[in-house]
Write a protein that holds these residues in place. Structure first.
Motif, short mmCIF file in Angstrom:
data_model
loop_
_atom_site.label_atom_id
_atom_site.label_comp_id
_atom_site.label_asym_id
_atom_site.label_seq_id
_atom_site.Cartn_x
_atom_site.Cartn_y
_atom_site.Cartn_z
N SER A 46 107.59 32.76 -34.94
CA SER A 46 107.10 32.98 -33.58
C SER A 46 108.17 33.62 -32.71
N SER A 47 109.43 33.29 -32.99
CA SER A 47 110.52 33.84 -32.17
C SER A 47 111.83 33.76 -32.95
N MET A 48 112.83 34.49 -32.45
CA MET A 48 114.14 34.46 -33.11
C MET A 48 115.26 34.58 -32.09
N SER A 49 116.44 34.13 -32.52
CA SER A 49 117.64 34.19 -31.70
C SER A 49 118.82 34.49 -32.62
N VAL A 50 119.89 35.07 -32.06
CA VAL A 50 121.08 35.38 -32.84
C VAL A 50 122.34 34.96 -32.10
N MET A 51 123.40 34.78 -32.85
CA MET A 51 124.74 34.58 -32.28
C MET A 51 125.73 35.24 -33.23
N ASP A 52 126.85 35.71 -32.67
CA ASP A 52 127.86 36.34 -33.52
C ASP A 52 129.25 35.98 -33.02
N SER B 211 121.46 33.86 -28.30
CA SER B 211 120.71 34.74 -27.41
C SER B 211 119.42 34.04 -27.01
N ASP B 212 118.76 34.55 -25.97
CA ASP B 212 117.45 34.03 -25.62
C ASP B 212 116.49 34.32 -26.78
N PHE B 213 115.57 33.41 -27.01
CA PHE B 213 114.59 33.64 -28.07
C PHE B 213 113.69 34.81 -27.68
N LYS B 214 113.46 35.69 -28.64
CA LYS B 214 112.58 36.83 -28.46
C LYS B 214 111.41 36.69 -29.42
N LYS B 215 110.26 37.17 -29.01
CA LYS B 215 109.08 37.10 -29.86
C LYS B 215 109.35 37.81 -31.19
N ALA B 216 108.93 37.17 -32.27
CA ALA B 216 109.10 37.75 -33.62
C ALA B 216 107.90 37.33 -34.45
N ASP B 217 107.13 38.30 -34.88
CA ASP B 217 105.95 38.06 -35.69
C ASP B 217 106.24 38.55 -37.11
N VAL B 218 106.84 37.67 -37.92
CA VAL B 218 107.34 38.02 -39.24
C VAL B 218 106.87 36.97 -40.24
#
Length: 137
Positions: free
Chosen positions: A30-36, A47-54
């Motif tokens: 439903s959503s994803m976030s990343v950090m590095d 990061s803020d969660f962004k919509k992800a339909d995967v």
């Protein structure tokens, strides 16, 4: 929700004891976030969660994960790690190699105190991704 919990418990047992009778599991995100990591080696904030339909597929027969994002991500499972449970989470871990030969750790985490919300983590040495996931029917 109880049936989901029993399904996950069954999957955990299957991974641990019956690798030859493995199955294919599909999850939808439903959503994803990343950090590095920055130049000094410190982790950024998520990061803020962004919509992800995967669709994410765990193929126990072929020992791999497939993340069907815009750019297909393929992860070969090198080792199935022991399930870790505590009062907050159930965590299944996998040592993996991606399709470019990079090593990573994939975690499927069930948040017990958050109505059994599930998350799929892909952890590299310098990058972490997390997808909020749920089982497809």
């Amino acid at each position: 929700m109880k049936s989901l919990r029993y399904l996950l418990l069954f999957a955990f047992i299957c991974f641990g004891f019956q690798k030859t009778a493995a199955q294919v599991y599909r999850f939808k995100t439903s959503s994803m976030s990343v950090m590095d990591k920055n130049e000094k080696g410190a982790w950024s904030n998520w990061s803020d969660f962004k919509k992800a339909d995967v669709i994410i597929t765990l193929d126990g027969n072929k020992d791999r994960f497939i993340v069907n994002s815009k750019e297909l991500q393929l992860y070969k499972i090198d080792a199935y790690l022991e399930k870790i449970s505590n009062e907050n989470d159930d965590t299944l871990g996998f040592n993996c190699t991606d399709n470019e030969g990079e090593k990573c750790v994939i975690l499927i985490v069930t948040r017990k105190k958050e109505d059994n919300r599930m998350q799929f983590y892909i952890n590299y040495n310098d990058l972490k991704m997390v997808y909020n996931i749920y089982n497809t029917k």
